[in-house]
Write a protein that holds these residues in place. Structure first.
Motif, PDB file in Angstrom:
ATOM      1  N   PRO A   1      -1.984   5.584  29.194  1.00  0.00           N
ATOM      2  CA  PRO A   1      -0.792   5.002  29.819  1.00  0.00           C
ATOM      3  C   PRO A   1      -0.640   3.508  29.537  1.00  0.00           C
ATOM      4  O   PRO A   1       0.464   2.996  29.495  1.00  0.00           O
ATOM      5  CB  PRO A   1      -0.981   5.253  31.310  1.00  0.00           C
ATOM      6  N   ASP A   2      -1.750   2.803  29.330  1.00  0.00           N
ATOM      7  CA  ASP A   2      -1.686   1.361  29.117  1.00  0.00           C
ATOM      8  C   ASP A   2      -1.456   0.978  27.652  1.00  0.00           C
ATOM      9  O   ASP A   2      -1.368  -0.201  27.332  1.00  0.00           O
ATOM     10  CB  ASP A   2      -2.970   0.694  29.627  1.00  0.00           C
ATOM     11  N   GLU A   3      -1.351   1.971  26.762  1.00  0.00           N
ATOM     12  CA  GLU A   3      -1.140   1.691  25.344  1.00  0.00           C
ATOM     13  C   GLU A   3       0.335   1.549  25.026  1.00  0.00           C
ATOM     14  O   GLU A   3       1.162   2.284  25.562  1.00  0.00           O
ATOM     15  CB  GLU A   3      -1.664   2.845  24.481  1.00  0.00           C
ATOM     16  N   PRO A   4       0.663   0.625  24.130  1.00  0.00           N
ATOM     17  CA  PRO A   4       2.055   0.560  23.690  1.00  0.00           C
ATOM     18  C   PRO A   4       2.371   1.797  22.842  1.00  0.00           C
ATOM     19  O   PRO A   4       1.491   2.332  22.171  1.00  0.00           O
ATOM     20  CB  PRO A   4       2.117  -0.717  22.854  1.00  0.00           C
ATOM     21  N   SER A   5       3.594   2.257  22.904  1.00  0.00           N
ATOM     22  CA  SER A   5       3.960   3.407  22.090  1.00  0.00           C
ATOM     23  C   SER A   5       4.032   2.973  20.626  1.00  0.00           C
ATOM     24  O   SER A   5       4.282   1.813  20.312  1.00  0.00           O
ATOM     25  CB  SER A   5       5.279   4.009  22.555  1.00  0.00           C
ATOM     26  N   ILE A   6       3.769   3.914  19.756  1.00  0.00           N
ATOM     27  CA  ILE A   6       3.828   3.663  18.320  1.00  0.00           C
ATOM     28  C   ILE A   6       5.090   4.337  17.816  1.00  0.00           C
ATOM     29  O   ILE A   6       5.250   5.550  17.969  1.00  0.00           O
ATOM     30  CB  ILE A   6       2.591   4.235  17.607  1.00  0.00           C
ATOM     31  N   PRO A   7       6.008   3.589  17.227  1.00  0.00           N
ATOM     32  CA  PRO A   7       7.258   4.187  16.760  1.00  0.00           C
ATOM     33  C   PRO A   7       7.001   5.334  15.778  1.00  0.00           C
ATOM     34  O   PRO A   7       6.034   5.305  15.006  1.00  0.00           O
ATOM     35  CB  PRO A   7       7.971   3.028  16.063  1.00  0.00           C
ATOM     36  N   LEU A   8       7.868   6.319  15.821  1.00  0.00           N
ATOM     37  CA  LEU A   8       7.767   7.462  14.921  1.00  0.00           C
ATOM     38  C   LEU A   8       7.712   7.003  13.467  1.00  0.00           C
ATOM     39  O   LEU A   8       6.902   7.504  12.683  1.00  0.00           O
ATOM     40  CB  LEU A   8       8.950   8.416  15.136  1.00  0.00           C
ATOM     41  N   ALA A   9       8.538   6.053  13.091  1.00  0.00           N
ATOM     42  CA  ALA A   9       8.547   5.580  11.704  1.00  0.00           C
ATOM     43  C   ALA A   9       7.175   5.040  11.303  1.00  0.00           C
ATOM     44  O   ALA A   9       6.709   5.288  10.176  1.00  0.00           O
ATOM     45  CB  ALA A   9       9.618   4.508  11.515  1.00  0.00           C
ATOM     46  N   THR A  10       6.503   4.343  12.196  1.00  0.00           N
ATOM     47  CA  THR A  10       5.169   3.816  11.903  1.00  0.00           C
ATOM     48  C   THR A  10       4.189   4.958  11.692  1.00  0.00           C
ATOM     49  O   THR A  10       3.389   4.937  10.743  1.00  0.00           O
ATOM     50  CB  THR A  10       4.679   2.903  13.046  1.00  0.00           C
ATOM     51  N   ARG A  11       4.247   5.967  12.547  1.00  0.00           N
ATOM     52  CA  ARG A  11       3.334   7.106  12.412  1.00  0.00           C
ATOM     53  C   ARG A  11       3.589   7.863  11.112  1.00  0.00           C
ATOM     54  O   ARG A  11       2.644   8.237  10.412  1.00  0.00           O
ATOM     55  CB  ARG A  11       3.460   8.030  13.625  1.00  0.00           C
ATOM     56  N   VAL A  12       4.855   8.059  10.752  1.00  0.00           N
ATOM     57  CA  VAL A  12       5.168   8.760   9.502  1.00  0.00           C
ATOM     58  C   VAL A  12       4.693   7.936   8.310  1.00  0.00           C
ATOM     59  O   VAL A  12       4.094   8.467   7.364  1.00  0.00           O
ATOM     60  CB  VAL A  12       6.676   9.079   9.405  1.00  0.00           C
ATOM     61  N   ASN A  13       4.929   6.641   8.344  1.00  0.00           N
ATOM     62  CA  ASN A  13       4.473   5.791   7.245  1.00  0.00           C
ATOM     63  C   ASN A  13       2.961   5.766   7.130  1.00  0.00           C
ATOM     64  O   ASN A  13       2.419   5.681   6.024  1.00  0.00           O
ATOM     65  CB  ASN A  13       5.056   4.385   7.371  1.00  0.00           C
ATOM     66  N   ARG A  14       2.251   5.873   8.241  1.00  0.00           N
ATOM     67  CA  ARG A  14       0.788   5.977   8.174  1.00  0.00           C
ATOM     68  C   ARG A  14       0.380   7.252   7.453  1.00  0.00           C
ATOM     69  O   ARG A  14      -0.606   7.256   6.716  1.00  0.00           O
ATOM     70  CB  ARG A  14       0.178   5.946   9.569  1.00  0.00           C
ATOM     71  N   LEU A  15       1.121   8.330   7.666  1.00  0.00           N
ATOM     72  CA  LEU A  15       0.792   9.568   6.963  1.00  0.00           C
ATOM     73  C   LEU A  15       0.988   9.407   5.455  1.00  0.00           C
ATOM     74  O   LEU A  15       0.192   9.902   4.658  1.00  0.00           O
ATOM     75  CB  LEU A  15       1.618  10.730   7.506  1.00  0.00           C
ATOM     76  N   PHE A  16       2.043   8.723   5.064  1.00  0.00           N
ATOM     77  CA  PHE A  16       2.242   8.448   3.642  1.00  0.00           C
ATOM     78  C   PHE A  16       1.093   7.587   3.111  1.00  0.00           C
ATOM     79  O   PHE A  16       0.610   7.808   1.997  1.00  0.00           O
ATOM     80  CB  PHE A  16       3.584   7.751   3.402  1.00  0.00           C
TER      81      PHE A  16
END
Length: 150
Positions: free
Chosen positions: A4-19
């Protein structure tokens, strides 16, 4: 588990990490076109490369769950990483794998870190975070910390 105390990670960031994760050391990332073709095969209908690009740049803020699931399947991660809210643990694993590859680690066994314990998995996740820091100091590319910069 996402805390709960973590900032959310934008979807675009998560997808780019997969790339960033989805290639061998020294090889280029897969292109939007290559991934779109793979998604089209999985979904049995064409996916335009600009759809993949729009997910990556954040301009398509709410892609369909079937497309997100296909992206997760393509990069062989849990579907919750892209289509759920409880993605923090998977994100840590992805960042660890990127750093290990970039530091030249030849083999990484994560059997003991595959699932968080019932109390929230703080120790295994903390251990992965510590490994990420060590790998960064061992010679991953400068700036490749895996930290959220959005």
């Amino acid at each position: 588990m996402t805390r709960p105390d973590e900032p959310s990670i934008p979807l675009a960031t998560r997808v780019n990490r997969l790339f960033e994760w989805g290639h061998r050391r020294g090889a280029p990332e897969q292109s939007n076109e290559e991934v779109a073709l793979a998604l089209g095969r999985r979904l049995r209908h064409p996916i335009a490369a600009d759809v993949v690009g729009s997910i990556r740049d954040g301009s398509l803020a709410d892609p369909s769950v079937d497309v997100l699931d296909a992206v997760a399947d393509h990069f062989e991660v849990s579907r919750v990483y892209l289509s759920g809210n409880d993605y923090g643990y998977v994100d840590t694993q992805v960042r660890l794998c990127i750093m290990a590859r970039d530091a030249g680690v030849k083999s990484l066994s994560m059997r003991s870190l595959t699932e968080p314990d019932q109390s929230g998995g703080a120790l295994p996740r903390q251990a992965m975070e510590e490994l990420i820091g060590l790998l960064a100091r061992l010679g991953g590319p400068s700036g490749a910390t895996g930290e959220v910069t959005d």
